[in-house]
Design a protein around this motif. Structure first.
Motif, PDB file in Angstrom:
ATOM      1  N   THR A  67       0.704  -1.104  -0.032  1.00 24.31           N
ATOM      2  CA  THR A  67       0.120   0.026   0.020  1.00 24.31           C
ATOM      3  C   THR A  67       0.978   1.260   0.020  1.00 24.31           C
ATOM      4  OG1 THR A  67      -1.578  -1.251   1.269  1.00 24.31           O
ATOM      5  CG2 THR A  67      -1.877   1.240   1.194  1.00 24.31           C
ATOM      6  N   LEU A  70       2.320   1.495  -3.661  1.00 21.50           N
ATOM      7  CA  LEU A  70       1.364   2.104  -4.391  1.00 21.50           C
ATOM      8  C   LEU A  70       1.213   3.794  -4.324  1.00 21.50           C
ATOM      9  CD1 LEU A  70      -0.855  -0.868  -4.699  1.00 21.50           C
ATOM     10  CD2 LEU A  70       0.920  -0.274  -6.032  1.00 21.50           C
ATOM     11  N   SER A  71       1.126   3.748  -3.160  1.00 14.79           N
ATOM     12  CA  SER A  71       0.675   5.252  -2.599  1.00 14.79           C
ATOM     13  C   SER A  71       1.967   6.205  -3.080  1.00 14.79           C
ATOM     14  CB  SER A  71       0.356   5.479  -1.226  1.00 14.79           C
ATOM     15  OG  SER A  71      -0.702   4.741  -0.882  1.00 14.79           O
ATOM     16  N   ASN A 121      -3.850   6.326  -7.361  1.00 17.18           N
ATOM     17  CA  ASN A 121      -3.912   5.463  -6.288  1.00 17.18           C
ATOM     18  C   ASN A 121      -4.920   4.220  -6.609  1.00 17.18           C
ATOM     19  OD1 ASN A 121      -3.694   4.059  -3.819  1.00 17.18           O
ATOM     20  ND2 ASN A 121      -3.351   6.167  -2.935  1.00 17.18           N
ATOM     21  N   LYS A 125      -3.818   0.275  -7.244  1.00 18.63           N
ATOM     22  CA  LYS A 125      -4.425  -0.702  -6.395  1.00 18.63           C
ATOM     23  C   LYS A 125      -5.510  -1.929  -7.246  1.00 18.63           C
ATOM     24  CE  LYS A 125      -4.497   1.632  -2.099  1.00 18.63           C
ATOM     25  NZ  LYS A 125      -5.190   2.277  -0.862  1.00 18.63           N
TER      26      LYS A 125
END
Length: 131
Positions: A67, A70-71, A121, A125
């Motif tokens: 996470t 990816l952010s 984002n 995801k």
């Protein structure tokens, strides 16, 4: 990642403050602009604070390495797209094709940066990973 009740309250407060600032700007003529700016800045700050945990920027027990990665990539792409937009706006202004105020320019840049960050984002995801 799910938001907590506190994050939802902060996001809701941010939305209310932003809408309130825009409503005051549109309806009242004799109001000090500082009041509107304070409401707008407080609203945007609340929104970003609430969304930051949801998007994985703050540490929490539920935030994993994927996470955060990816952010980080979503933020990087958002900055890049915003940089391209600033250059396009500069060229349009230089050649006299576009005349907008500083407030309009900053609003456009902020809007594009926020939307591209959220969009990237969501895209990363769904994609699953960044290569």
């Amino acid at each position: 990642m799910k938001t907590t009740k506190t994050d939802e309250i902060i996001i809701g407060l941010g939305i209310v403050l932003c809408i309130g600032a825009v409503a005051l700007l549109m309806t009242l003529e004799n109001i000090d602009i500082v009041i509107i700016l304070v409401l707008l800045v407080a609203g945007v700050t609340s929104l970003m604070t609430g969304f930051s945990k949801y998007l994985g920027y703050r540490e929490s027990p539920r935030t994993d390495e994927r996470t955060r990665k990816l952010s980080a990539f979503a933020t990087t792409y958002s900055w890049f797209i915003t940089f391209v937009l600033v250059n396009i706006l500069f060229l349009l202004d230089y050649f006299g094709r576009l005349t907008i105020t500083v407030s309009q320019t900053l609003g456009l840049i902020f809007f594009v940066m926020l939307l591209t960050m959220l969009g990237m984002n969501i895209y990363f995801k769904r994609k699953g990973d960044v290569k």
